[in-house]
Design a protein around this motif. Structure first.
Motif, short mmCIF file in Angstrom:
data_model
loop_
_atom_site.label_atom_id
_atom_site.label_comp_id
_atom_site.label_asym_id
_atom_site.label_seq_id
_atom_site.Cartn_x
_atom_site.Cartn_y
_atom_site.Cartn_z
N TRP A 268 -15.52 -20.14 6.22
CA TRP A 268 -16.01 -19.59 4.97
C TRP A 268 -17.32 -19.68 4.58
CZ3 TRP A 268 -12.34 -19.71 -0.08
CH2 TRP A 268 -13.02 -19.00 -1.12
N ILE A 269 -17.78 -20.84 4.37
CA ILE A 269 -18.96 -21.13 3.85
C ILE A 269 -20.10 -20.69 4.79
CG2 ILE A 269 -20.73 -23.32 3.79
CD1 ILE A 269 -18.10 -24.95 2.73
N ARG A 270 -19.88 -21.28 6.20
CA ARG A 270 -20.80 -20.61 7.32
C ARG A 270 -20.93 -19.14 7.22
NH1 ARG A 270 -18.61 -25.00 11.61
NH2 ARG A 270 -19.30 -27.04 10.75
N ALA A 271 -19.87 -18.46 7.17
CA ALA A 271 -19.96 -16.89 7.32
C ALA A 271 -20.81 -16.26 6.05
CB ALA A 271 -18.40 -16.39 7.55
N GLN A 272 -20.54 -17.06 4.96
CA GLN A 272 -21.15 -16.75 3.70
C GLN A 272 -22.66 -16.93 3.61
OE1 GLN A 272 -18.61 -16.33 -0.10
NE2 GLN A 272 -19.87 -18.25 -0.28
N TRP A 273 -23.19 -17.92 4.42
CA TRP A 273 -24.53 -18.19 4.63
C TRP A 273 -25.10 -16.92 5.38
CZ3 TRP A 273 -27.58 -20.90 1.89
CH2 TRP A 273 -27.17 -22.32 1.10
N ILE A 274 -24.46 -16.40 6.28
CA ILE A 274 -24.78 -15.30 7.33
C ILE A 274 -25.04 -14.20 6.38
CG2 ILE A 274 -24.50 -13.99 9.18
CD1 ILE A 274 -23.22 -16.43 10.45
N LEU A 275 -23.67 -13.92 5.74
CA LEU A 275 -23.50 -12.93 4.54
C LEU A 275 -25.03 -12.60 3.74
CD1 LEU A 275 -22.16 -10.37 3.38
CD2 LEU A 275 -20.84 -12.23 2.19
N ALA A 276 -25.44 -13.99 3.18
CA ALA A 276 -26.29 -13.98 2.23
C ALA A 276 -27.68 -13.48 2.77
CB ALA A 276 -26.55 -15.32 1.38
N ALA A 277 -27.85 -13.81 4.11
CA ALA A 277 -29.03 -13.53 4.91
C ALA A 277 -29.02 -11.87 5.05
CB ALA A 277 -29.08 -14.41 6.20
N GLY A 278 -28.11 -11.64 5.30
CA GLY A 278 -27.83 -9.91 5.56
C GLY A 278 -28.31 -9.21 4.31
N VAL A 279 -27.66 -9.70 3.16
CA VAL A 279 -27.91 -9.27 1.74
C VAL A 279 -29.26 -9.16 1.39
CG1 VAL A 279 -27.29 -9.41 -0.86
CG2 VAL A 279 -25.52 -9.74 0.87
N ILE A 280 -29.84 -10.18 1.78
CA ILE A 280 -31.38 -10.32 0.88
C ILE A 280 -32.30 -9.76 2.03
CG2 ILE A 280 -32.04 -12.73 1.96
CD1 ILE A 280 -33.04 -13.25 -1.00
N ALA A 281 -32.23 -9.55 3.37
CA ALA A 281 -32.88 -9.38 4.48
C ALA A 281 -33.89 -8.03 3.97
CB ALA A 281 -32.29 -8.98 5.84
N PRO A 282 -33.28 -6.94 3.42
CA PRO A 282 -33.99 -5.78 3.13
C PRO A 282 -34.96 -5.76 2.18
CG PRO A 282 -31.71 -5.38 3.61
CD PRO A 282 -31.52 -6.89 3.36
N VAL A 283 -34.63 -6.79 1.28
CA VAL A 283 -35.78 -7.08 -0.03
C VAL A 283 -37.26 -7.38 0.64
CG1 VAL A 283 -36.34 -8.75 -1.78
CG2 VAL A 283 -34.03 -7.99 -1.42
N PHE A 284 -37.40 -7.94 1.56
CA PHE A 284 -38.81 -8.50 2.21
C PHE A 284 -39.41 -7.26 2.93
CE2 PHE A 284 -36.10 -12.43 1.96
CZ PHE A 284 -36.74 -13.18 1.29
N THR A 285 -38.55 -6.56 3.69
CA THR A 285 -39.09 -5.61 4.53
C THR A 285 -37.87 -4.45 5.01
OG1 THR A 285 -40.69 -4.71 6.31
CG2 THR A 285 -39.04 -6.48 6.78
N ILE A 286 -38.35 -3.18 4.94
CA ILE A 286 -37.27 -2.33 5.16
C ILE A 286 -37.53 -1.30 6.60
CG2 ILE A 286 -35.81 -0.41 4.51
CD1 ILE A 286 -36.14 -1.10 1.62
N ASN A 287 -36.74 -1.47 7.71
CA ASN A 287 -37.21 -0.57 8.71
C ASN A 287 -35.71 -0.63 9.51
OD1 ASN A 287 -37.01 -3.03 10.64
ND2 ASN A 287 -39.08 -3.40 9.89
N LEU A 288 -35.64 0.06 10.48
CA LEU A 288 -34.36 0.28 11.22
C LEU A 288 -33.69 -1.24 11.61
CD1 LEU A 288 -31.97 1.99 12.47
CD2 LEU A 288 -33.53 2.40 14.64
N TYR A 289 -34.80 -1.94 12.21
CA TYR A 289 -34.15 -3.11 12.62
C TYR A 289 -33.72 -4.22 12.02
CZ TYR A 289 -36.73 -1.44 16.88
OH TYR A 289 -37.12 -0.52 17.70
N VAL A 290 -34.34 -4.32 10.57
CA VAL A 290 -33.93 -4.91 9.50
C VAL A 290 -32.64 -4.39 8.99
CG1 VAL A 290 -34.33 -5.89 7.02
CG2 VAL A 290 -36.00 -5.98 8.98
N LEU A 291 -32.29 -3.26 8.89
CA LEU A 291 -31.00 -2.69 8.20
C LEU A 291 -29.83 -2.87 9.37
CD1 LEU A 291 -32.59 0.71 6.89
CD2 LEU A 291 -31.65 -1.40 5.59
N LEU A 292 -30.18 -2.70 10.58
CA LEU A 292 -29.22 -3.05 11.52
C LEU A 292 -28.96 -4.40 11.49
CD1 LEU A 292 -30.43 -0.99 14.67
CD2 LEU A 292 -28.47 -0.60 13.23
N PHE A 293 -29.73 -5.50 11.27
CA PHE A 293 -29.54 -6.70 11.08
C PHE A 293 -28.55 -7.16 9.80
CE2 PHE A 293 -30.65 -10.95 9.01
CZ PHE A 293 -30.43 -11.57 9.78
N SER A 294 -28.97 -6.34 8.81
CA SER A 294 -28.27 -6.32 7.70
C SER A 294 -26.82 -5.94 7.94
CB SER A 294 -28.71 -5.76 6.38
OG SER A 294 -28.06 -5.86 5.31
#
Length: 379
Positions: A268-294
């Motif tokens: 649960w903890i490890r998956a939630q860290w990955i989830l947090a990374a996906g949630v915040i990634a588009p804040v820094f930059t938005i393009n197709l690759y970042v959105l697919l990563f998210s």
């Protein structure tokens, strides 16, 4: 009924309930925005209505205890009718009511499938097959995303897309009606024991599960709409939701095989860290690759966290596991309900709500980590 049929019926039921009843609005929202029928803020309130309906439906099931097979049958039929109605009506307030009712119907199906399929799989010594059943959530999201991708590329409007999705839901509702009708009244008996009071650790875990509901719902509601803002080609921005769903389906099967031999809380903890990374990634930059990563990070973890969280609830709750799971459900639903209004609070901007959601997920992971070294008993 053969165990394989039980798994397939459960998978199909969850695919319609979650893929169409709960989350169809996410990939249809960009089409509705394109037509000017809703704004992003209005979309947030429509999503909130659906999540509120889901909470109401879950609470009704807890208090009323409808027959599981009956709940699935009527829930699926209701989703089909309500989804059709989205394409046949106009007006924000009518849509608000329809999405509210669809959320309630989705809860009936989810609770019904869980109560109908899980005991049958356990009786057949096929507990790990629960992964196949719950992969229906990701399968439904992916299939709905593909339908909306085709609708966008063929220049179908939102109205035609809603009617198409209603037709798909109706086909499955009718296909599952007879097998489930034949199973009415044939419920697997469960052993009941006196419930013990919930400990503080169990209540903290429920709070963290509610934080998960809040954290994941921002991208789960607005990711395709965000993609539409920066990517003009519908074939490209329409990829986001099918990828989200495919990641959810595959990760569910992996988690079902992984969980019996590993700590649910650590997963649960490890998956939630990955989830947090996906949630915040588009804040820094938005393009197709970042959105697919998210999409991969969020879609690939939300069902893993759901399964790990429920397993942890069964461990912490003991004889009160059912009560703790109900508390989890309520906390999760409340977290979801709070998410979309946060976007309205920031006048439709997604950056600040995403940062807040990521912060909540990080805080939840740290709180869970304090008890991660606690010994776990086998089920």
């Amino acid at each position: 009924m053969r165990v394989g049929a039980v798994a397939w019926i459960g998978l199909a039921g969850l695919a319609v309930a979650m893929g169409i009843g709960r989350f169809a609005f996410t990939p249809v929202l960009p089409l509705m925005q394109q037509e000017g029928s809703v704004t992003l803020v209005q979309g947030g309130w429509l999503a909130t209505a659906n999540y509120l309906g889901y909470l109401a439906g879950a609470l009704i099931c807890i208090g009323w205890h409808p027959g599981p097979a009956r709940a699935v049958r009527w829930g699926l039929l209701s989703i089909a009718v309500l989804t059709f109605a989205m394409g046949l009506t106009e007006g924000f307030w009518i849509w608000l009511i329809l999405r509210l009712l669809a959320g309630a119907a989705s809860a009936f199906v989810l609770v019904g499938v869980s109560a109908w399929a899980m005991p049958r799989l356990a009786l057949a010594h096929k507990k790990t097959w629960s992964g196949y059943v719950f992969s229906g959530v990701g399968v439904g999201i992916c299939a709905t995303g593909v339908i909306c991708l085709a609708a966008g590329s063929l220049a179908f409007g939102a109205r035609s897309t809603w009617i198409c999705l209603g037709g798909v839901a109706a086909v499955f509702a009718l296909a599952l009606w007879l097998p489930l009708r034949g199973d009415d009244g044939h419920e697997v008996p469960v052993t009941k024991s006196r419930a013990a009071p919930l400990r503080g650790e169990a209540r903290l875990a429920a709070l963290c599960y509610g934080a998960f509901g809040y954290g994941y719902i921002i991208p789960a509601t607005f990711l395709p709409a965000l993609a539409r803002e920066v990517i003009t080609d519908p074939l490209l921005f329409g990829l986001i939701w099918p990828v989200f769903g495919a990641a959810g389906a595959i990760s569910t099967l992996c988690a079902a095989a992984f969980l019996p031999h590993h700590s649910a809380r650590r997963l649960w903890i490890r998956a939630q860290w990955i989830l947090a990374a996906g949630v915040i990634a588009p804040v820094f930059t938005i393009n197709l690759y970042v959105l697919l990563f998210s999409a991969l990070c969020v879609g690939g973890t939300f069902m893993v966290i759901t399964m790990a969280g429920i397993r942890e609830a069964r461990r912490l709750g003991g004889t009160s596991a059912a009560r703790l799971i109900a508390l989890y459900t309520a906390a999760f639903a409340l977290g979801q309900i709070l998410g979309p209004p946060t976007v309205s609070l920031f006048h439709g901007g997604l950056a600040a709500p995403s940062v807040l959601a990521a912060f909540v997920l990080v805080a939840s992971s740290l709180a869970l980590g304090r008890g991660a070294s606690a010994p776990e008993t086998s089920e």
